[in-house]
Design an enzyme around this catalytic site. Structure first.
Site, PDB file in Angstrom:
ATOM      1  N   CYS A   1      13.514  -7.364  -0.573  1.00  0.00           N
ATOM      2  CA  CYS A   1      14.072  -7.981  -1.766  1.00  0.00           C
ATOM      3  C   CYS A   1      15.067  -9.033  -1.310  1.00  0.00           C
ATOM      4  CB  CYS A   1      14.748  -6.951  -2.655  1.00  0.00           C
ATOM      5  SG  CYS A   1      16.096  -6.136  -1.837  1.00  0.00           S
TER       6      CYS A   1
ATOM      7  N   CYS B   1      17.639  -8.460   1.535  1.00  0.00           N
ATOM      8  CA  CYS B   1      17.228  -8.639   2.922  1.00  0.00           C
ATOM      9  C   CYS B   1      17.443 -10.094   3.334  1.00  0.00           C
ATOM     10  CB  CYS B   1      15.755  -8.288   3.107  1.00  0.00           C
ATOM     11  SG  CYS B   1      15.389  -6.565   2.815  1.00  0.00           S
TER      12      CYS B   1
ATOM     13  N   ASP C   1      -8.308   8.018  -0.544  1.00  0.00           N
ATOM     14  CA  ASP C   1      -8.188   8.581   0.786  1.00  0.00           C
ATOM     15  C   ASP C   1      -7.074   9.624   0.680  1.00  0.00           C
ATOM     16  OD1 ASP C   1      -8.177   8.807   3.629  1.00  0.00           O
ATOM     17  OD2 ASP C   1      -6.373   7.585   3.619  1.00  0.00           O
TER      18      ASP C   1
ATOM     19  N   ASP D   1      -5.389   3.726   3.103  1.00  0.00           N
ATOM     20  CA  ASP D   1      -4.366   3.071   3.924  1.00  0.00           C
ATOM     21  C   ASP D   1      -4.743   2.928   5.389  1.00  0.00           C
ATOM     22  OD1 ASP D   1      -4.158   5.782   4.525  1.00  0.00           O
ATOM     23  OD2 ASP D   1      -2.074   5.539   5.134  1.00  0.00           O
TER      24      ASP D   1
ATOM     25  N   ASP E   1     -10.200   3.519   6.743  1.00  0.00           N
ATOM     26  CA  ASP E   1     -10.577   3.174   5.366  1.00  0.00           C
ATOM     27  C   ASP E   1     -10.929   1.709   5.233  1.00  0.00           C
ATOM     28  OD1 ASP E   1      -9.836   5.740   4.406  1.00  0.00           O
ATOM     29  OD2 ASP E   1      -7.743   5.103   4.477  1.00  0.00           O
TER      30      ASP E   1
END
Lengths: 47, 744
Positions: B56, B59, B469, B640, B644
């Site tokens: 955001c 940072c 997953d 993830d 996958d």
């Protein structure tokens, strides 16, 4: 009727100024990071 | 470190989900930056870096302030949209290493940008469109101002206020402003139309170009012949609205593109190749040959598939196989590219060249799937394909009727035909889809959901099946310590031992404990555990504890002199709102399925916990793709891991959490942040809502045409009516699009 002519030319000049300013903002990269600019206003420290 | 620098306010400013992944662990690998540094004439150097881990604006503030306090730094500025940091400093070029290390120690990952790649990515098209839009907007405002004067005079019945001479003057003024503006701002359309015609095709831009050029030409001839009606205002306003649509569309695409570029950059790994003379050279992954020997340090990703020559370590394979626990490797073991070395340095002999690793295999599977996906035709194009021929036919028919049947002469017949073209020009149509897309996308972005492909919303709306997953998607990425019966003192002691290890169980243990200082005298035995002054933590065998047989849950043992051995058991935990999200998705009439690479017991337990009845266990990457393709349904894949990734690409549309492997994030159509699973349901709901609004918009745009075209064909449409109708329909469409910003 010359008053119409004055008005036309006046409005064109004003509009042209606005266009020029917009093109300048574009060239100086003010639209590159809209997200960051929106948040930067919240940083109040001097730099 | 953040606290010690007096940047405690950083935490006040962090505005996103506080449970989100913290900045990455400290520690960075040295690399050669000199190639990317640009020396400027005034003794300063400049470097552009891709920055990963920005969550955001806080940072941005943190990084810029930290750099700003450094004496050498001239300027440091982050672009939050493209996630790039531009850094300029005084003095030696080598200062870069120090500055970069400083930011990396804050937990952000930096990858330098090539100057050539940077120039190539400069968005010239986008700027050109903006300039064209500005010129069209300027001309539209001024011509409209003049036109209103003309229409007012007309409405007043040519009172003594305005005679034909004044009208001619105003027409000339309009032409003088409008024609150059049209020639300039129309270029994007003319160019696209020309290339379509050269390929003997037709597209929306062909009809737009013909319409605009015909209308402008007609209006010019009207002006020359002192005619009463010109359509300059309509032509310019039309261009203006169309360009707004183009700019919005380009923005949506550009954002998707820059995110993909970013992820690709961050994925590229340099491998350390041991030369025959013993020196070590970094080399890109693709340049590795079979037989090369690679050195893989602690915490580094392995660059190629190969066998271990020296070293006894454990390797985190979660990215490739989905296994949550690291695997032990010793000389002779096979290792795969993309896995992470968790222990002592390994020497690996590559068995295949860099281009044919398992990772590269996944990439190929993905490319095959991407080709299929590229054939997807978006809603707007489907509408345009049917629309453009109909419009041309209508204009031609009205010209022929007026010219041949009604005998109106070439001029008036053409004028009516151009009125038809103006009325039918796809202004509202061109805004109907991009406006909704941009508004829905920015709303989702604020919820921490990043849509990466512009067509994702449309494809999400069509989904009827969701395949999940397990590891890292339905469950939290890290294993969680079972708290029951754990003595807090033992936990603190165990954590102080575990501090220095990167093993996932050790990290979970540390995360579960109160903050403790790391003990300095700890020795790590990779794959076994850690020891210091007689205290040991690690596997049951390592600690000499009696392990009850038949227990397969992941665990750590702590033994101390004078104490009973303590067992820490870990478990996978579902994301906090997983069950609620599953219920929400079921309410959307979606079929849900869980397909995992893990063992049946673990998968069944999680499936029962979240409420999915249909589950498959022990499925590899290829089986996952098969599960999607044989289903014959439109599948939303949520996953993830690297295992996958092929399935993510094969699915109709795909979503990844932000903790996913880089490659999965690159492939997924959308990425969501935070510990919550709710974004999946929010996405589907938002997409369906957006599709509904897009359809409404198209219906509005076309409905207005159906209403106005007969009037235009009959010759009743005067310039002011055309301008008013066109603007009002566009504004109606934009106003309707704003409803897409409301997400439940």
């Amino acid at each position: 009727m010359t008053v119409v002519l004055y008005l036309l030319i006046g409005s064109l000049i004003l509009g042209g100024c606005a266009l020029g300013i917009f093109l300048w903002t574009l060239r100086s990269g003010q639209y590159e990071d809209l997200e960051g600019a929106a948040n930067r206003i919240l940083f109040d420290d001097e730099r | 470190m953040i606290q010690t620098l007096g940047f405690g306010r950083y935490y006040e400013r962090r505005s996103l989900d506080p449970q989100q992944r913290p900045p990455r662990p400290e520690g960075a690998d040295a690399r050669d930056l000199s190639r990317f540094i640009v020396a400027l004439p005034d003794q300063t150097h400049e470097l552009t870096l891709a920055i990963d881990g920005l969550q955001c604006a806080a940072c941005v503030w943190l990084v810029e302030s930290v750099l700003g306090r450094d004496q050498a730094v001239v300027s440091a500025r982050i672009n939050l949209t493209t996630r790039r940091l531009r850094l300029a400093w005084r003095g030696q070029a080598t200062e870069a290493d120090r500055l970069v290390a400083r930011i990396e120690s804050l937990g952000y990952r930096l990858v330098p940008f090539d100057a050539a790649a940077l120039a190539a990515s400069a968005d010239e098209t986008g700027r050109g469109l903006m300039r064209a839009m500005a010129v069209a907007g300027f001309a539209a405002a001024n011509v409209m101002l003049i036109s209103i004067g003309i229409w007012a005079g007309e409405a007043a019945g040519w009172l003594d206020s305005m005679g034909p001479a004044t009208r001619d003057l105003l027409h000339w003024m309009s032409a003088l402003i409008a024609l150059p503006a049209i020639l300039y701002a129309g270029v994007p359309f003319f160019r696209s139309a020309m290339s379509a015609i050269r390929r003997r095709r037709t597209n929306m831009d062909v009809s737009i170009s013909i319409g605009i050029l015909l209308v402008s030409g007609m209006s010019l001839s009207e002006t020359l012949t002192h005619g009463p009606h010109t359509y300059f205002d309509s032509a310019v306003t039309l261009l203006f609205f169309l360009l707004i649509g183009r700019v919005l569309d380009h923005r949506a695409r550009g954002q998707a593109r820059s995110v993909a570029e970013q992820l690709l950059m961050l994925r590229s790994v340099q491998a350390s190749v041991i030369q025959p003379d013993g020196t070590i050279r970094p080399r890109p992954q693709e340049a590795i040959l079979a037989g090369d020997r690679l050195l893989v340090a602690l915490g580094e990703r392995i660059g190629a598939d190969g066998t271990v020559e020296t070293g006894d370590s454990s390797v985190d394979t979660s990215a490739v196989t989905g296994e949550s626990l690291p695997a032990r490797v010793r000389p002779g073991s096979m290792v795969f590219a993309g896995t992470l070395n968790m222990g002592e340095p390994l020497t690996i002999r590559a068995t295949v060249a860099g281009g044919s690793t398992l990772l590269a295999e996944c990439v190929r599977l993905i490319e095959a799937a991407e080709v299929r996906r590229a054939r997807y035709v978006v809603l707007a194009d489907r509408a345009a394909r049917a629309y453009a021929p109909a419009v041309h036919a209508a204009a031609l028919a009205s010209f022929l009727w007026w010219f041949l049947v009604a005998g109106a002469g070439v001029g008036p017949s053409l004028l009516i035909a151009s009125a038809v073209l103006i009325i039918t020009c796809p202004c509202a149509l061109a805004l109907a889809v991009p406006a909704v897309q941009v508004i829905a996308t920015s709303r989702l972005l604020r919820l921490g959901i990043l849509l990466k492909t512009p067509t994702a919303l449309e494809r999400l709306a069509e989904v009827d099946t969701v395949i999940f997953d397990k590891t890292g998607t339905l469950t939290e990425p890290a294993l969680i310590l079972r708290r029951e019966g754990v003595d807090p003192d033992a936990l603190r002691e165990a954590a102080s031992l575990a501090q220095s290890s990167r093993h996932p169980l050790a990290r979970s243990l540390v995360a579960a404990s109160d903050p403790v200082a790391a003990r300095a005298d700890v020795i790590e035995y990779p794959g076994h555990g850690m020891a210091a002054e007689g205290a040991r933590i690690g596997s049951g065998a390592f600690c000499g504890a009696e392990v009850p047989p038949g227990d397969v849950t992941p665990e750590l043992w702590l033994t101390r002199p004078g104490h009973e051995p303590v067992r820490f058991a870990f478990e996978e935990r579902t994301r906090p709102d997983a069950a609620a999200t599953i219920k929400r998705l079921k309410a959307l009439r979606l079929r849900l399925r869980l397909v995992s690479g893990d063992k049946p017991g673990a998968v069944g337990r999680i499936a029962a916990a979240v409420g999915i009845d249909d589950w498959l266990a022990a499925r590899g990457p290829v089986d996952k793709v098969a599960a999607i393709e044989t289903s014959g349904r439109r599948v939303l894949m949520v996953g993830d891991g690297l295992n996958d990734s092929a399935a993510l690409a094969a699915a109709h549309v795909s979503v990844s959490p932000a903790t996913a492997a880089d490659i999965s994030q690159t492939l997924a159509d959308a990425v969501f942040q935070g510990a919550s699973l709710a974004p999946v349901a929010i996405l589907v709901e938002a997409a369906r809502r957006a599709r509904r609004i897009m359809q409404q918009n198209l219906a509005l745009a076309i409905g207005y045409n159906v209403l106005m075209v007969p009037l235009a064909m009959a010759g009743y449409v005067t310039p002011w009516l055309a301008a008013a109708a066109m603007s009002s329909s566009s504004i109606l469409v934009i106003a309707n699009s704003f409803r897409a910003g409301r997400v439940s």
